[in-house]
Enzyme design. Structure first.
Site, PDB file in Angstrom:
ATOM      1  N   GLY A  99       1.115  -1.194   0.177  1.00  0.00           N
ATOM      2  CA  GLY A  99       0.206  -0.165  -0.288  1.00  0.00           C
ATOM      3  C   GLY A  99       0.709   0.977   0.444  1.00  0.00           C
ATOM      4  O   GLY A  99       2.018   1.182  -0.163  1.00  0.00           O
ATOM      5  N   ALA A 102       2.514   2.840   3.385  1.00  0.00           N
ATOM      6  CA  ALA A 102       4.735   1.489   3.373  1.00  0.00           C
ATOM      7  C   ALA A 102       5.111   1.787   2.235  1.00  0.00           C
ATOM      8  O   ALA A 102       6.623   2.483   3.065  1.00  0.00           O
ATOM      9  CB  ALA A 102       3.849   0.229   3.130  1.00  0.00           C
ATOM     10  N   LYS A 272       8.238  14.567  15.008  1.00  0.00           N
ATOM     11  CA  LYS A 272       8.689  15.043  14.218  1.00  0.00           C
ATOM     12  C   LYS A 272       9.543  16.565  15.352  1.00  0.00           C
ATOM     13  O   LYS A 272       9.827  16.275  16.903  1.00  0.00           O
ATOM     14  CB  LYS A 272       7.090  16.337  14.243  1.00  0.00           C
ATOM     15  CG  LYS A 272       6.303  15.148  12.458  1.00  0.00           C
ATOM     16  CD  LYS A 272       5.447  16.961  12.051  1.00  0.00           C
ATOM     17  CE  LYS A 272       4.641  15.986  11.091  1.00  0.00           C
ATOM     18  NZ  LYS A 272       5.582  15.965   9.768  1.00  0.00           N
ATOM     19  N   HIS A 330      -3.333  14.263  15.239  1.00  0.00           N
ATOM     20  CA  HIS A 330      -2.611  15.184  15.181  1.00  0.00           C
ATOM     21  C   HIS A 330      -2.131  16.604  15.942  1.00  0.00           C
ATOM     22  O   HIS A 330      -1.369  16.742  17.287  1.00  0.00           O
ATOM     23  CB  HIS A 330      -2.030  15.640  13.841  1.00  0.00           C
ATOM     24  CG  HIS A 330      -1.756  14.579  13.642  1.00  0.00           C
ATOM     25  ND1 HIS A 330      -1.476  13.397  13.641  1.00  0.00           N
ATOM     26  CD2 HIS A 330      -1.530  14.200  11.256  1.00  0.00           C
ATOM     27  CE1 HIS A 330      -1.726  12.663  12.188  1.00  0.00           C
ATOM     28  NE2 HIS A 330      -1.307  13.161  11.285  1.00  0.00           N
ATOM     29  N   LYS A 413      -6.702  24.629  13.799  1.00  0.00           N
ATOM     30  CA  LYS A 413      -6.767  25.149  13.063  1.00  0.00           C
ATOM     31  C   LYS A 413      -6.287  24.199  11.632  1.00  0.00           C
ATOM     32  O   LYS A 413      -5.345  24.007  11.547  1.00  0.00           O
ATOM     33  CB  LYS A 413      -7.032  26.395  12.290  1.00  0.00           C
ATOM     34  CG  LYS A 413      -7.339  26.831  11.211  1.00  0.00           C
ATOM     35  CD  LYS A 413      -7.649  29.008  11.157  1.00  0.00           C
ATOM     36  CE  LYS A 413      -6.148  29.011  10.431  1.00  0.00           C
ATOM     37  NZ  LYS A 413      -6.257  30.548  10.606  1.00  0.00           N
ATOM     38  N   LYS A 422       2.146  24.387   5.342  1.00  0.00           N
ATOM     39  CA  LYS A 422       2.502  24.869   6.812  1.00  0.00           C
ATOM     40  C   LYS A 422       1.948  23.728   7.766  1.00  0.00           C
ATOM     41  O   LYS A 422       0.506  23.984   7.837  1.00  0.00           O
ATOM     42  CB  LYS A 422       3.275  26.222   7.521  1.00  0.00           C
ATOM     43  CG  LYS A 422       1.512  26.332   7.231  1.00  0.00           C
ATOM     44  CD  LYS A 422       2.167  28.515   7.696  1.00  0.00           C
ATOM     45  CE  LYS A 422       0.531  29.007   8.251  1.00  0.00           C
ATOM     46  NZ  LYS A 422       1.138  30.808   8.597  1.00  0.00           N
ATOM     47  N   ARG A 426       1.772  28.773  17.366  1.00  0.00           N
ATOM     48  CA  ARG A 426       1.084  30.627  17.280  1.00  0.00           C
ATOM     49  C   ARG A 426       1.014  30.799  18.696  1.00  0.00           C
ATOM     50  O   ARG A 426      -0.193  30.806  19.107  1.00  0.00           O
ATOM     51  CB  ARG A 426       1.255  30.721  16.605  1.00  0.00           C
ATOM     52  CG  ARG A 426       1.004  32.373  15.966  1.00  0.00           C
ATOM     53  CD  ARG A 426       0.162  32.909  15.134  1.00  0.00           C
ATOM     54  NE  ARG A 426       1.245  32.836  13.628  1.00  0.00           N
ATOM     55  CZ  ARG A 426       1.678  33.285  12.978  1.00  0.00           C
ATOM     56  NH1 ARG A 426       2.439  34.704  13.808  1.00  0.00           N
ATOM     57  NH2 ARG A 426       2.272  32.930  12.375  1.00  0.00           N
ATOM     58  N   ASP A 478      15.369  34.625  15.754  1.00  0.00           N
ATOM     59  CA  ASP A 478      14.845  33.065  15.140  1.00  0.00           C
ATOM     60  C   ASP A 478      15.773  32.052  15.291  1.00  0.00           C
ATOM     61  O   ASP A 478      17.055  32.326  15.522  1.00  0.00           O
ATOM     62  CB  ASP A 478      14.114  33.879  13.550  1.00  0.00           C
ATOM     63  CG  ASP A 478      15.695  33.793  12.916  1.00  0.00           C
ATOM     64  OD1 ASP A 478      16.422  34.027  13.149  1.00  0.00           O
ATOM     65  OD2 ASP A 478      14.646  35.331  11.532  1.00  0.00           O
ATOM     66  N   LEU A 479      15.705  31.151  14.723  1.00  0.00           N
ATOM     67  CA  LEU A 479      16.420  29.411  14.450  1.00  0.00           C
ATOM     68  C   LEU A 479      15.725  28.822  13.591  1.00  0.00           C
ATOM     69  O   LEU A 479      14.750  28.096  14.036  1.00  0.00           O
ATOM     70  CB  LEU A 479      16.362  29.171  16.588  1.00  0.00           C
ATOM     71  CG  LEU A 479      16.790  27.450  15.915  1.00  0.00           C
ATOM     72  CD1 LEU A 479      18.147  27.705  16.491  1.00  0.00           C
ATOM     73  CD2 LEU A 479      16.675  26.446  17.449  1.00  0.00           C
TER      74      LEU A 479
END
Length: 575
Positions: A99, A102, A272, A330, A413, A422, A426, A478-479
């Site tokens: 499938g 996989a 992640k 998620h 959302k 994306k 936030r 920022d990073l």
């Protein structure tokens, strides 16, 4: 009085309860009466002092090399080939091997683990099982094109061929014994070849299948393929049911066949890199501790956006919709990590305990806190019914009723066919009191964590613009992972979670009670949607979604910064 109290009581280090000494006077190692703290050590206050949990000594401690000790130590120390190889030869079986899941996720993840040395060829054999009538060579040719490292395809043929040589394909039905007997024979042959007739063995069964097939496949595994010389672990993909009743039915069936320690309910978002960084950022940095509460944070958004539609998955997607597909699992899992209290340790169960506490504190979802949408053209897919009202976009506002988050809306959302691709978290802070620089209209401070497509995190601040005048502007600290970690390949989520399965670390997998509470939150809303109580609003492809969604976020307190765009740092040199 306090001294007398301490001398006649002892402390549970998991829940910090003082318990009378008579509960364990004759046995210093009785468990805490709290049913959720079965691993607590309760040292006696009389003569023994207060010792840390690591000093626990019992007569039934796990043996060296046992699965219990492996799980106990899985969250300590670095990942090395030595500790991955402990426990004997390893057999990994992928059901649904032919499938899309996989081919596109599972086997590429196994390939990258092999390339990095975490699946040594002298110990590991991989089995693909599916109904497709394919030869072993035909199956290996089918998945060859999906094997790559990260974003590159520059993989030498010898490495690819070496990995493919580890794969044995078995064709058979999911509800018949013939194929499973053949699978057991192949696994046993591998184990005898690698470990002999008496050596320890390990078995992982990965269900890259629709949940409707789980019960029968699990029955066949239990009946024909259980490991007799070591542990067995079953990895189950989402969705885990469609509502509370179906999820509990599925959990009960799997619970009859396997223990909770043997079941790994995978949610790949928990693998992640930025999601895994959440606990470190929150609990290892002092300046976040006083800010992370309702006194300073106005609202939190957790967003998932795709710039394409269902594209051939319309029939499957229409059965579930965006809430079941993305938000209930998620985004809700990410919310738990954002909102949870600091666990007492990195023990996977301590972390999952705190996540369950968050879920139990979520209030009933009101219809006024929901906006649903469906992109124009969704029903043009021939696999989608012409009268479908399945939402492809949803925004749901959750409220957590506890001391830390009372009054702070959590805005979840998700949508397809939107203006960008994306996933981000936030965190928007409240306005600064006493706006002496008259800069309130420029926007609020925000802490943003970008999960995909390019991992990054940044703090949005108001700063002085260079020059003679005192004028302000929005900027950031920022990073960007691609700039900061140029020589490090960030692993895919499935790689990390498969390796966690081998190690026996369930921290990033969903526990049964966690799944139950998550469905309790969303099932009433889903039934109201299925009954037509909430209107599904059409929206144009490539837009932000229904305009009503922005109105809802504004109503609950989110203030959008107009004119500011975060630009990832560039590696290019100035000319």
């Amino acid at each position: 009085l306090l001294l007398l109290l301490l001398l006649h009581h002892c402390l549970c280090f998991a829940c910090h309860r003082l318990l009378p000494c008579h509960l364990f006077y004759f046995d210093l190692h009785l468990e805490c009466p709290s049913s959720s703290h079965t691993d607590c050590f309760i040292p006696c206050g009389i003569g023994s002092g207060f010792f840390p949990p690591e000093s626990k000594m019992t007569t039934n401690s796990p043996d060296i090399g046992s699965p219990a000790l492996e799980r106990e130590n899985s969250y300590r120390g670095e990942i090395t080939l030595e500790n991955i190889s402990k426990g004997g030869c390893l057999s990994i079986t992928v059901f649904g091997a032919s499938g899309d899941l996989a081919k596109k996720k599972t086997f590429p993840a196994l390939f990258n683990l092999y390339r990095q040395g975490f699946l040594p060829s002298h110990l590991v054999q991989i089995f693909g099982y599916a109904r497709s009538n394919l030869s072993g060579e035909g199956f290996r040719d089918r998945i060859r094109g999906y094997l790559k490292a990260g974003n590159t395809t520059d993989i030498s043929a010898p490495v690819t061929n070496e990995f493919l040589d580890l794969i044995t394909y078995v064709s058979g039905p999911y509800d018949g014994q013939e194929g499973f007997l053949k699978l057991e024979e192949e696994i046993s042959n591998h184990e005898e070849l690698r470990c002999g007739k008496g050596g320890p063995t390990r078995r992982i069964f990965y269900l890259a299948l629709p949940p409707s097939v789980y019960p029968v496949v699990c029955e066949m595994i239990r009946k024909y393929c259980m490991n007799q010389r070591g542990w067995t672990r079953v990895v189950a993909e989402k969705p885990f049911g469609k509502d509370l009743v179906s999820a509990e039915k599925l959990s009960a069936k799997m619970g009859e066949l396997f223990t909770e320690d043997e079941i790994y309910r995978i949610d790949h978002y928990l693998g992640k890199e930025i999601v895994q960084n959440l606990l470190v950022v929150r609990f290892a940095n002092r300046f976040f501790l006083p800010l992370w509460n309702r006194d300073n944070i106005d609202n939190i958004q957790i967003v998932f956006k795709e710039d394409f539609g269902t594209e051939g998955r319309g029939g499957y997607f229409d059965e579930y919709g965006i809430i079941r597909d993305i938000i209930q699992n998620h985004l809700l899992q990410i919310m738990c990590l954002v909102a949870m209290e600091k666990p007492v340790s990195l023990n996977p169960e301590h972390i999952r305990d705190e996540k369950v506490k968050v879920l139990r504190a979520v209030e009933h979802i009101s219809n006024d806190d929901v906006v649903l949408g469906q992109y124009e053209g969704y029903r043009d897919d021939p696999t989608v019914p012409n009268d479908s009202v399945t939402p492809t976009f949803a925004i749901v506002v959750l409220h957590i009723n506890n001391e830390r988050w009372d009054g702070v809306p959590f805005i979840l959302k998700a949508g397809k066919a939107l203006d960008s691709k994306k996933a981000e978290i936030r965190v928007q802070l409240k306005d600064v009191p006493g706006d002496i620089f008259k800069c309130k209209k420029q926007g609020r401070n925000e802490f943003v964590l970008i999960l995909q497509p390019s991992e990054a995190m940044y703090m949005k601040l108001t700063v002085k613009q260079p020059g003679l005048e005192i004028s302000t502007a929005q900027s950031e600290l920022d990073l960007s992972y691609r700039q900061r970690y140029q020589d490090i390949v960030i692993p895919e989520a499935y790689e990390r979670l498969l390796l966690d399965t081998v190690r026996g670390d369930q921290q990033h997998f969903v526990r049964r009670d966690e799944l139950e509470v998550a469905w309790k939150i969303f099932t009433p809303l889903l039934h109201r949607i299925d009954d037509g109580e909430l209107k599904v609003i059409p929206y144009k492809q490539g837009s932000r979604g229904p305009p009503e969604a922005d109105k809802l976020t504004e109503r609950v307190g989110y203030i959008r910064t107009h004119g500011y765009v975060w630009i990832p740092p560039s590696l290019a040199l100035d000319q």
